[in-house]
Design a protein around this motif. Sequence first.
Motif, PDB file in Angstrom:
ATOM      1  N   ALA A 176       0.830  -1.201   0.000  1.00 19.19           N
ATOM      2  CA  ALA A 176       0.000   0.000   0.000  1.00 19.19           C
ATOM      3  C   ALA A 176       0.867   1.254   0.000  1.00 19.19           C
ATOM      4  O   ALA A 176       1.931   1.286   0.620  1.00 19.19           O
ATOM      5  N   ARG A 177       0.390   2.285  -0.699  1.00 18.84           N
ATOM      6  CA  ARG A 177       1.061   3.577  -0.630  1.00 18.84           C
ATOM      7  C   ARG A 177       0.833   4.176   0.753  1.00 18.84           C
ATOM      8  O   ARG A 177      -0.199   3.959   1.371  1.00 18.84           O
ATOM      9  N   CYS A 178       1.803   4.928   1.201  1.00 26.10           N
ATOM     10  CA  CYS A 178       1.734   5.555   2.521  1.00 26.10           C
ATOM     11  C   CYS A 178       1.651   7.063   2.330  1.00 26.10           C
ATOM     12  O   CYS A 178       2.367   7.626   1.499  1.00 26.10           O
ATOM     13  N   LEU A 179       0.770   7.707   3.074  1.00 31.02           N
ATOM     14  CA  LEU A 179       0.604   9.155   2.992  1.00 31.02           C
ATOM     15  C   LEU A 179       1.281   9.829   4.170  1.00 31.02           C
ATOM     16  O   LEU A 179       1.319   9.291   5.273  1.00 31.02           O
ATOM     17  N   GLY A 180       1.796  11.023   3.945  1.00 30.30           N
ATOM     18  CA  GLY A 180       2.426  11.796   5.007  1.00 30.30           C
ATOM     19  C   GLY A 180       2.072  13.262   4.878  1.00 30.30           C
ATOM     20  O   GLY A 180       1.510  13.707   3.872  1.00 30.30           O
TER      21      GLY A 180
END
Length: 201
Positions: A176-180
């Motif tokens: 999964a892509r990770c958001l920051g």
Amino acid sequence: MHWLTFPIASPALPATWLIATGASPANLAERSALRRETARRIIAAQLGLPIEAIAIGHDERGRPLLAQPAGAGLHLSLATRAGVVALALAQHPVGVDVERVEPLATPPLAALHPQEWKALLALPEPERPLAFAQIWAAKEAYVKALGTGFARAPESFAVTFASRETFNVSDPERSARCLGTSRIMKNGGQESLAAAIVVLG
């Protein structure tokens, strides 16, 4: 995401506090003590407890954890740069970092993912120091959230900014892509600092 600049309770988590302490720690031990004591004060305010009830320990990898009160279910991350202490609190693994913008420094492109250094070199030269500080803060926040630190090669995953305040982390080792979230601040009006937080979950 809540960003706070005073040691007061956040209305919700995750939250990041950026506290300009005015201190100038001379070595690693002083930086560690400054981080720990500032964090204890903030966590005490957040939990409505006396500071004596708060203890910060470390896991086997050196990642900070809330040792007391036990069972609070909170994850934390700490950083210090130029007298600013950053604390992130969340219900999931979290990483936070703060980096000084170095206007005269040449960014170490070899430490970046090819996607990152291409994006950096596409910018006008005066914009690159801030962009690099944002990328590096995001990368360090991510490896702190993973719990690996830079035992994980920084060039092995890519940070892409969707806006000045948000970024994605593409990691071939995670599906999964990770958001920051990113933030730029002035430390006493003298230095620009880039902060970033990543929450895994």
